[in-house]
Design an enzyme around this catalytic site. Structure first.
Site, PDB file in Angstrom:
ATOM      1  N   ASP A 426       9.384 -15.840 -27.260  1.00  0.00           N
ATOM      2  CA  ASP A 426       7.971 -15.406 -26.945  1.00  0.00           C
ATOM      3  C   ASP A 426       7.251 -16.210 -27.182  1.00  0.00           C
ATOM      4  O   ASP A 426       6.467 -16.042 -28.605  1.00  0.00           O
ATOM      5  CB  ASP A 426       8.511 -13.838 -26.963  1.00  0.00           C
ATOM      6  CG  ASP A 426       6.763 -13.497 -26.678  1.00  0.00           C
ATOM      7  OD1 ASP A 426       6.977 -13.132 -25.322  1.00  0.00           O
ATOM      8  OD2 ASP A 426       5.970 -12.770 -27.427  1.00  0.00           O
ATOM      9  N   GLU A 480       8.825 -20.489 -23.606  1.00  0.00           N
ATOM     10  CA  GLU A 480       7.567 -19.681 -23.601  1.00  0.00           C
ATOM     11  C   GLU A 480       6.647 -20.850 -23.872  1.00  0.00           C
ATOM     12  O   GLU A 480       5.442 -20.094 -24.861  1.00  0.00           O
ATOM     13  CB  GLU A 480       7.155 -18.142 -23.501  1.00  0.00           C
ATOM     14  CG  GLU A 480       6.275 -18.086 -22.579  1.00  0.00           C
ATOM     15  CD  GLU A 480       5.966 -16.247 -23.290  1.00  0.00           C
ATOM     16  OE1 GLU A 480       5.378 -15.629 -21.872  1.00  0.00           O
ATOM     17  OE2 GLU A 480       6.034 -15.969 -23.702  1.00  0.00           O
TER      18      GLU A 480
END
Length: 796
Positions: A426, A480
């Site tokens: 993330d 990401e």
């Protein structure tokens, strides 16, 4: 007299816990004795410390373990239980079960004093420390690592630490000896028992402690081995463990748990999925945002879990066993989930959040990292302010030498011990930013130009370590490739040839082309080819692109074609939260209640998106629930809802079994059958031809809303795919293939079940015959906003 003894101890640099009674030892040092006065037998000594929490006097005895000429061994007698306290070793970090006891080691570069805290479960719930074991900086510290070895039995015991030092936020120090903090290396965190239930006295943050590991707590993997699929062959399914089975319609024995998810894994096999990407399953506090939500009449929770407390511990309250056996059963339940997924040919990836922690900014709780060594673990400005590249209050100091080793150790643990197959990181761009207290000599071996805190690095040490680690460079690594500080690295993330990326550009371009926005035909073609404009120049492959149209944040696929605007009032933030730039289209009417014509168009659009996702080069990712058309009512930021909004609706899936779910299942399996839809390299003209309304005449103009291509396939022979994103229908001329004919397979404008002419369709031949007059003329009619797939067959 006791206070005087405590003062004397303090004057010699020995820390005595508040509330503890310190008695002066025989040799003037707490628990340390000259070696010449010891022999091989235990000799009775003077009581060293009485914990103010447990209010029990402990007898101290002398043993024969030495370090640096000093003998040290406290034997604490509690009834029939004897615990010997020995110096211990500085490695490995964490609590490590050994023959006869447990070694504890923890890093803190700035603490001036430390103590190990032991808890029974009853004392933890009562917020009492069962036993407090001060650590002598002479005997129990090597470099910046504090350590101690305890001999004894710890079946039902937990642990934590207390650290002392400066409490000076402006210098980045938050030491508070009154707080018990968690070991970052703890393998299970025990606190509240049930998901969403407040702790004692209504606390959202009751005291937590780590599980003390034991020898012999083995899990039967039944011969499980990594599946090691080539990444080009993956079909990823983004799943939320609790949301997958917590709706009543799941009818599982243990809803909302790892065990419950196991019961439903066959659904993914049927869908054609071979890889699960689990939303955060590392220990977090779902009550972090606990507050009354007057809109829905329930409480807000941290449902998504992007706020990690401990990176080694699986989320205990996702386990049907809860805190039983001090969390060991929960660890085994997670392992069982991975094992059972592997049995079904499904890999398991973890969504990990190394960009920030649950401790937030300077006003957040002191749980672990901040109370141990905030300067090390967080990216801090010169006056102690927390950098906030994560948008969540703090930024993990990923490229600090200690922190990057911690992250690598954590990833290795999940691969080696938990058998996971890879990770999605993330806000991974934060892992490429320079650390605070940056030391170029320490990183590169020689002095270089000054790098300011947070600057993007061309060769980030952490990414280098992960990429070249002998364990981790063989697993899936997905970035990401952006963060909340404005760093956007899609196509340019440092990759070492093995990192792939969530392709946010794919999502945005496909959404715009599909709703008929001018100027995207060329960009859409790039997406179909695996985005070579982003990845080819750097030597990367199509499978470095993780393609998705929808994910956990943003609209679901059904909402993408139903709403032009977000409807987040149920979040209790006056619709201010969530993304405003959704690139969605309601197909002419806002909301679920619409005319038949609009609803039909929406169904076509959903199928169009799914066709695009499955015929594109790269790795497709499907969001949980999109396969049956799950709606969140236009809410594009459902982070706080532990309810039907986020739950997989098994009843709705059954309703869609012969409709959209059937289409998705057949499309997913069609992709896996086609050799040409998961290539190792970007397609070239030898295999792929672009078309417009006429063969080999593609229209790349600004106003073009039609794209078609044909692709040779070693299994299917050749396939023809076309997308008409115009509001007008069109009749396309198909490529001439003498001796062959084009048979329709997919037409999203057709009514169910003729949208996908599978071989088991009883009247398949009749359906093809209905358009034979077009096909005999090498033509095919396409409705507005539709897509088709045709297969080349021998003309017999």
């Amino acid at each position: 007299m006791e206070l005087a003894a405590a003062a004397a101890a303090a004057s010699r640099g020995l820390y005595v816990a508040p509330g503890a009674i310190a008695l002066r030892g025989k040799w003037g040092r707490l628990g340390a004795y000259p070696r010449k006065d010891c022999d091989r037998t235990e000799k009775s000594g003077t009581a060293v410390a009485i914990s103010g929490d447990s209010s029990r006097r402990m007898e101290s005895l002398v043993s024969n373990v030495s370090r640096g000429g000093v003998e040290m061994a406290l034997v604490e007698r509690r009834g029939s239980v004897v615990v010997k306290v020995l110096p211990g070793r500085p490695a490995p970090l964490g609590a490590t079960a050994c023959e006869g006891g447990v070694n504890f080691a923890i890093y803190s570069g700035s603490a001036t004093a430390a103590a190990l805290c032991l808890f029974t479960l009853a004392d933890l719930k009562a917020n009492n420390v069962t036993e407090l074991i001060p650590l002598d900086p002479v005997v129990n510290k090597t470099g910046n690592t504090w350590h101690v070895f305890l001999q004894g039995e710890f079946q039902d015991m937990l642990y934590g630490y207390k650290f002392d030092g400066k409490f000076s936020p402006e210098e980045g120090h938050y030491f508070d000896y009154s707080r018990v903090v968690l070991d970052p290396y703890a393998k299970a965190i025990i606190g509240r028992e049930a998901y969403g239930v407040l702790g004692l006295s209504g606390s959202c943050w009751p005291q937590m402690a780590g599980m003390i590991p034991l020898l012999g707590n083995k899990f039967d993997w039944e011969g499980d081995l990594p599946l090691r699929y080539p990444q080009k062959d993956l079909v990823i399914y983004e799943m939320h463990v609790r949301g997958f089975t917590n709706h009543d319609s799941s009818k599982t024995d243990c809803p909302g748990t790892y065990a419950g998810a196991i019961e439903k894994l066959d659904h993914l096999t049927e869908l054609g999925v071979n890889c699960i990407e689990l939303m955060p399953c590392q220990e977090f506090n779902e009550l972090e945002y606990f507050s009354d939500n007057s809109v829905l009449g329930e409480n807000k929770l941290n449902f998504w879990g992007y706020s990690t407390i401990n990176y080694f511990s699986p989320m205990i309250r996702y386990s049907s066993t809860g805190i039983s056996n001090c969390g060991r059963d929960a660890i085994n339940e997670f392992k069982m989930f991975v094992r059972e997924a592997h049995k079904r040919g499904i890999e398991v990836l973890l969504d990990v959040v190394f960009n920030h922690t649950a401790e937030g900014n300077e006003n957040g709780p002191i749980l672990s990292f901040r109370g141990i060594d905030s300067n090390t673990y967080y990216m801090l400005a010169p006056k102690g302010e927390f950098y906030n590249y994560s948008g969540c209050g703090n930024t993990f100091n990923c490229n600090h030498p200690v922190v990057r080793q911690f992250i690598v150790d954590c990833l290795r643990y999940w691969v080696i011990e938990m058998h996971v197959d890879g990770f999605r990181f993330d806000l991974a761009s934060i892992m490429t930013r320079s650390s605070s207290l940056w030391d170029p000599i320490n990183v590169y071996g020689n002095s270089i130009d000054l790098i300011t805190t947070g600057s993007p690095l061309g060769n980030p040490p952490l990414i280098d370590m992960i990429s070249n680690d002998p364990v981790l460079n063989g697993v899936k690594l997905i970035a990401e490739a952006w963060d909340a500080g404005g760093l956007y690295q899609v196509g340019s993330f440092p990759h070492w040839g093995i990192w792939s990326e969530w392709n946010g550009q794919y999502r945005d371009i496909v959404r715009q082309f599909m709703k008929g926005t001018d100027g995207f035909s060329g960009a859409f073609a790039q997406c179909l080819c695996g985005s070579p404009n982003l990845y080819q120049e750097g030597g990367r492959k199509p499978w470095h692109s993780i393609n998705f149209v929808c994910a956990h944040d943003g609209f679901t696929l059904a909402d993408l074609v139903t709403y032009n605007n977000k409807y987040n009032l149920s979040n209790g933030e006056d619709n201010r939260d969530g993304e405003n730039h959704n690139l969605s289209w309601n197909c002419g009417e806002e909301g679920e209640f619409a005319s038949i014509t609009v609803r039909r168009l929406r169904r076509r659009q959903m199928r169009n998106f799914f066709v695009c996702l499955l015929v594109s080069q790269g790795v497709p990712m499907i969001f949980m629930g999109d396969e049956y058309g799950h709606t969140k009512g236009g809410n594009n930021n459902t982070y706080c809802h532990d309810n039907y909004i986020n739950y997989f609706r098994w009843d709705k899936k059954e309703e869609a079994a012969s409709d959209f779910y059937r289409f998705c299942r057949l499309m997913t399996n069609f992709r896996r059958e086609c050799e040409s839809l998961g290539l190792d390299n970007f397609p070239t003209a030898e295999r792929l031809q672009w078309h417009g309304h006429q063969p080999r005449m593609p229209d790349w103009s600004e106003t073009s809303r039609f794209i078609a291509f044909s692709m040779t396939d070693k299994v299917k022979g050749e396939i023809y795919v076309a997308f008409n994103a115009n509001h007008q229908p069109v009749i396309v001329t198909l490529p001439e293939r003498p001796g062959y004919r084009w048979d329709p397979l997919v037409d999203t404008s057709k009514a169910v079940p003729y949208d996908f002419l599978s071989n088991d369709l009883p009247d398949r031949a009749s359906a093809i015959q209905q358009c034979a007059h077009f096909l005999n003329s090498n033509l095919y009619p396409m409705l507005s906003y539709s897509s088709v797939i045709l297969i080349l067959r021998p003309d017999v």
